[in-house]
Enzyme design. Sequence first.
Site, PDB file in Angstrom:
ATOM      1  N   HIS A  29      -6.229  12.559 -12.867  1.00  0.00           N
ATOM      2  CA  HIS A  29      -7.363  12.293 -11.998  1.00  0.00           C
ATOM      3  C   HIS A  29      -8.387  13.800 -12.388  1.00  0.00           C
ATOM      4  O   HIS A  29      -8.305  14.529 -10.959  1.00  0.00           O
ATOM      5  CB  HIS A  29      -7.464  12.206 -10.676  1.00  0.00           C
ATOM      6  CG  HIS A  29      -7.063  10.570 -10.654  1.00  0.00           C
ATOM      7  ND1 HIS A  29      -5.125  10.721 -10.968  1.00  0.00           N
ATOM      8  CD2 HIS A  29      -7.013   9.600 -10.957  1.00  0.00           C
ATOM      9  CE1 HIS A  29      -5.369   9.502 -10.998  1.00  0.00           C
ATOM     10  NE2 HIS A  29      -6.141   8.945 -11.225  1.00  0.00           N
ATOM     11  N   HIS A 264     -13.684  10.082 -12.694  1.00  0.00           N
ATOM     12  CA  HIS A 264     -12.628   9.729 -11.544  1.00  0.00           C
ATOM     13  C   HIS A 264     -11.243   9.802 -12.137  1.00  0.00           C
ATOM     14  O   HIS A 264     -10.309  10.678 -11.889  1.00  0.00           O
ATOM     15  CB  HIS A 264     -12.484   8.711 -10.756  1.00  0.00           C
ATOM     16  CG  HIS A 264     -11.611   8.226 -10.291  1.00  0.00           C
ATOM     17  ND1 HIS A 264     -10.645   8.601  -9.118  1.00  0.00           N
ATOM     18  CD2 HIS A 264     -10.447   6.998 -10.721  1.00  0.00           C
ATOM     19  CE1 HIS A 264     -10.069   8.079  -8.616  1.00  0.00           C
ATOM     20  NE2 HIS A 264      -9.231   6.583  -9.612  1.00  0.00           N
ATOM     21  N   GLU A 412       0.008  -2.755  13.127  1.00  0.00           N
ATOM     22  CA  GLU A 412       1.688  -2.633  12.669  1.00  0.00           C
ATOM     23  C   GLU A 412       1.787  -1.703  11.266  1.00  0.00           C
ATOM     24  O   GLU A 412       2.757  -1.004  11.645  1.00  0.00           O
ATOM     25  CB  GLU A 412       2.147  -3.980  11.413  1.00  0.00           C
ATOM     26  CG  GLU A 412       1.855  -5.151  12.832  1.00  0.00           C
ATOM     27  CD  GLU A 412       0.904  -5.936  13.265  1.00  0.00           C
ATOM     28  OE1 GLU A 412      -0.314  -5.194  12.812  1.00  0.00           O
ATOM     29  OE2 GLU A 412       1.083  -6.549  14.338  1.00  0.00           O
ATOM     30  N   HIS A 474       4.558 -17.432  12.252  1.00  0.00           N
ATOM     31  CA  HIS A 474       5.393 -16.536  12.600  1.00  0.00           C
ATOM     32  C   HIS A 474       6.789 -16.463  12.158  1.00  0.00           C
ATOM     33  O   HIS A 474       7.475 -15.367  13.155  1.00  0.00           O
ATOM     34  CB  HIS A 474       5.738 -16.853  14.202  1.00  0.00           C
ATOM     35  CG  HIS A 474       4.138 -16.393  14.701  1.00  0.00           C
ATOM     36  ND1 HIS A 474       2.711 -16.799  14.592  1.00  0.00           N
ATOM     37  CD2 HIS A 474       3.485 -15.554  15.361  1.00  0.00           C
ATOM     38  CE1 HIS A 474       1.720 -16.459  15.386  1.00  0.00           C
ATOM     39  NE2 HIS A 474       2.601 -15.416  15.979  1.00  0.00           N
TER      40      HIS A 474
HETATM   41  C1  LIG Z   1      -3.788   1.288  -2.015  1.00  0.00           C
HETATM   42  C2  LIG Z   1      -4.596   2.310  -3.330  1.00  0.00           C
HETATM   43  N1  LIG Z   1      -4.988   1.062  -3.926  1.00  0.00           N
HETATM   44  C3  LIG Z   1      -5.541   1.170  -4.867  1.00  0.00           C
HETATM   45  C4  LIG Z   1      -5.444   2.718  -4.973  1.00  0.00           C
HETATM   46  C5  LIG Z   1      -5.563   2.651  -7.220  1.00  0.00           C
HETATM   47  N2  LIG Z   1      -7.071   3.605  -6.666  1.00  0.00           N
HETATM   48  C6  LIG Z   1      -6.793   5.401  -7.360  1.00  0.00           C
HETATM   49  S1  LIG Z   1      -7.720   6.135  -6.906  1.00  0.00           S
HETATM   50  C7  LIG Z   1      -8.742   4.607  -6.492  1.00  0.00           C
HETATM   51  C8  LIG Z   1     -10.229   5.217  -6.603  1.00  0.00           C
HETATM   52  C9  LIG Z   1     -10.309   6.269  -5.746  1.00  0.00           C
HETATM   53  O1  LIG Z   1     -12.006   6.639  -4.931  1.00  0.00           O
HETATM   54  P1  LIG Z   1     -11.390   7.822  -4.508  1.00  0.00           P
HETATM   55  O2  LIG Z   1     -10.945   7.331  -3.198  1.00  0.00           O
HETATM   56  O3  LIG Z   1     -13.914   7.723  -3.490  1.00  0.00           O
HETATM   57  O4  LIG Z   1     -11.512   9.151  -5.064  1.00  0.00           O
HETATM   58  P2  LIG Z   1     -12.462   9.530  -6.489  1.00  0.00           P
HETATM   59  O5  LIG Z   1     -12.886   8.921  -6.786  1.00  0.00           O
HETATM   60  O6  LIG Z   1     -12.764  10.835  -5.605  1.00  0.00           O
HETATM   61  O7  LIG Z   1     -11.251  10.590  -6.375  1.00  0.00           O
HETATM   62  C10 LIG Z   1      -8.001   3.500  -6.586  1.00  0.00           C
HETATM   63  C11 LIG Z   1      -8.640   2.456  -6.261  1.00  0.00           C
HETATM   64  C12 LIG Z   1      -3.971   3.689  -4.628  1.00  0.00           C
HETATM   65  N3  LIG Z   1      -3.909   4.402  -5.254  1.00  0.00           N
HETATM   66  N4  LIG Z   1      -4.012   3.147  -3.824  1.00  0.00           N
END
Ligand SMILES: Cc1ncc(C[n+]2csc(CCOP(=O)(O)OP(=O)(O)O)c2C)c(N)n1
Length: 666
Positions: A29, A264, A412, A474
């Site tokens: 990334h 990204h 939780e 539950h």
């Molecule tokens: C709980 C979770 N869901 C999905 C992902 C997959 N994932 C990795 S980065 C991302 C989103 C990235 O967007 P952002 O947080 O804005 O980071 P940026 O694009 O600025 O690097 C997702 C959905 C993850 N790492 N963790």
Amino acid sequence: MPNTRDDEQRINAIRFLSVDAVQKANSGHPGMPLGAAATAYTLWTKHLRFNPQDPAWFNRDRFVLSAGHASMLLYSLLYLTGYDLTLDDLKSFRQFGSKTPGHPEAHHTPGVEVTTGPLGQGFSNAVGLAIAEAHLAAVYNRGSDLVDHYTYVMCSDGDMMEGVASEAASMAGHLQLGKLIALYDDNKVSLAAATDVCFTENAVQRFESYGWHTEYVDIEHGNDVATIDAAISRARAVTDRPSMIVVRTHIGYGSPKQDSFKAHGEPLGPDDVKATKERLGWPLEPDFYVPDDVLAFYREAGKRGAALQEQWQRTYDAWAAANPGLAAQLRRTLQKDVPGNLPWPAVTKQNGDNIATREAGGMVMNAIAAQLPELVGGSADLDPSTKTYLKDEGDFQPGSYAGRNIHYGVREHAMAGLNNGIALHGGLLPFGATFMNFLDYMKGAVRLAAINKIRCYYILTHDSVFLGEDGPTHQPIEHLAHLRATPNVYVVRPADALETLEAWKVMVNAKEGPWTLVLSRQKLPYLGDRTAAVAQGAYVLRDSEQTPELILIATGSEVSLAAAAAEILTDRGMRVRVVSMPCWELFEQQPQSYRDDVLPPDVTARMSIEAAATFGWERWIGTRGYAYGIDHFGTSAPAAKIAEAYGFTPEHIAQVALERFAAVRR
Ligand SMILES: Cc1ncc(C[n+]2csc(CCOP(=O)(O)OP(=O)(O)O)c2C)c(N)n1
């Protein structure tokens, strides 16, 4: 004030180490490292107190990269500032066995505090780290600066969208954790799209209403060192509230993919790498280029940490001389040692009969709490039910950070995420309690605890359909199987008060975890004075006079049931052994000879009895065995009625055993 050329060079070094590593790995990334490099640079070189020579320095500032996918941002900083990470390590980014895995892993790469990747978790860990700092300072400092550090967390849009971060932020605001500072890389782009399709809230207002101090760095200043520096300085000065610094940035800054979700999660590609380097004035060759003066600057910043640590060591020495008892306690807890002479209560028929294991658990915890000051925690708003309140230990609240009962509220997921941070800080042993069914709400954090073998306890009460009237929403069914299938997790389900005591002994003496202690809501009989060998995972509770022909294996509340069924079967002329198996994982660790003693291989008539999904019991009952359990959701009714309806009565169990294993008797 615009950045100096030196600043730009140093920021670019972070950017292009990240870009080149992602390109070389052809995976990773680059977007966030390009956009957030200026923030990271400013924090790491102007504020963060750390010593690359000793990543474990106790009073270091903690830095968490919650957006774990931007791992190269962190690895670049670790390399540049002089941690035990080489340029070759960066070149092996994401490769098998490298020190630079796809997402940061604690205990794997020097300088990585917590394991991140599942968004939102790191943020909650940071709140836990800040709680640990506040508590330890209140307990140990005695007027000194012994424990006095900040916790910084860098997070992304994805972190902000995740519920666990909201839970943790709400708690941090309530708790007024003034030394917690979040830096939110607000680039308005996530993985699949720009955030305007799903995430349009006002982060500043949101955090203000949580009770945080907020700072906003606008898009014109997202790369501006002086502006970011000033915002961090103001945040540090606000010590009665946590701080959120929203830095509006461009994802993929400087690249042709800037401001697009395409920046990204995939390498820029050779052409765009070139274009980005040209645009930002960086030499095209060689890859992984770091100018000497830039490296020297970062290494100098790293070296300042050694001086800070030396200075702190003097504080420590003076403090330890004045407080030898506390110093011994701190040393002990940091090594995860426990006192050898804990005041374990005696459990007998007198105090252990006809009580729920949740009651017994509360009694044991409270008996040892005063001698185990590192034990901190609480429940997700359930301690009257989970019985986990430490009666003489006070509440952890603003103004009373020495209190050891943490009120997590109905949160939780944050409870488990915070506890990971508390445990990873060092010096504390956290527990979190809730109804077993709500394990589902914390599983994301439990899994990270498991990956890191974090020493912490989950106390899960109301562990079966026998909680009764609350009904299927539950009543846990699949949870035991789920936990047992999760690597590194110990699952202990004691059968009576005595096994509960023994379970606590095993847990307290373990240096790794996590541990789940699975306890009943309903009252259970005392199963007799005996060596309840919880530490061995399973043991023979009741045996036949001669070699058994049938083995009943049960856990928790079904052990007494198995024993009663065995009486009936014995009367019918069957030679029956009853094995109590409170912990599969501990039993698996025993030598084969012990396991064969408990479960003789030639006794193939085996029946497991557990009020839960039968999934997995084949392991112990073999292909000739029979698993008696509940492979459907439960129902709302009094426990006795459910027991009758689902056949969890001694008569019915005996009946099933007679039918299933009729051949054994011929
Ligand atoms: C709980 C979770 N869901 C999905 C992902 C997959 N994932 C990795 S980065 C991302 C989103 C990235 O967007 P952002 O947080 O804005 O980071 P940026 O694009 O600025 O690097 C997702 C959905 C993850 N790492 N963790």
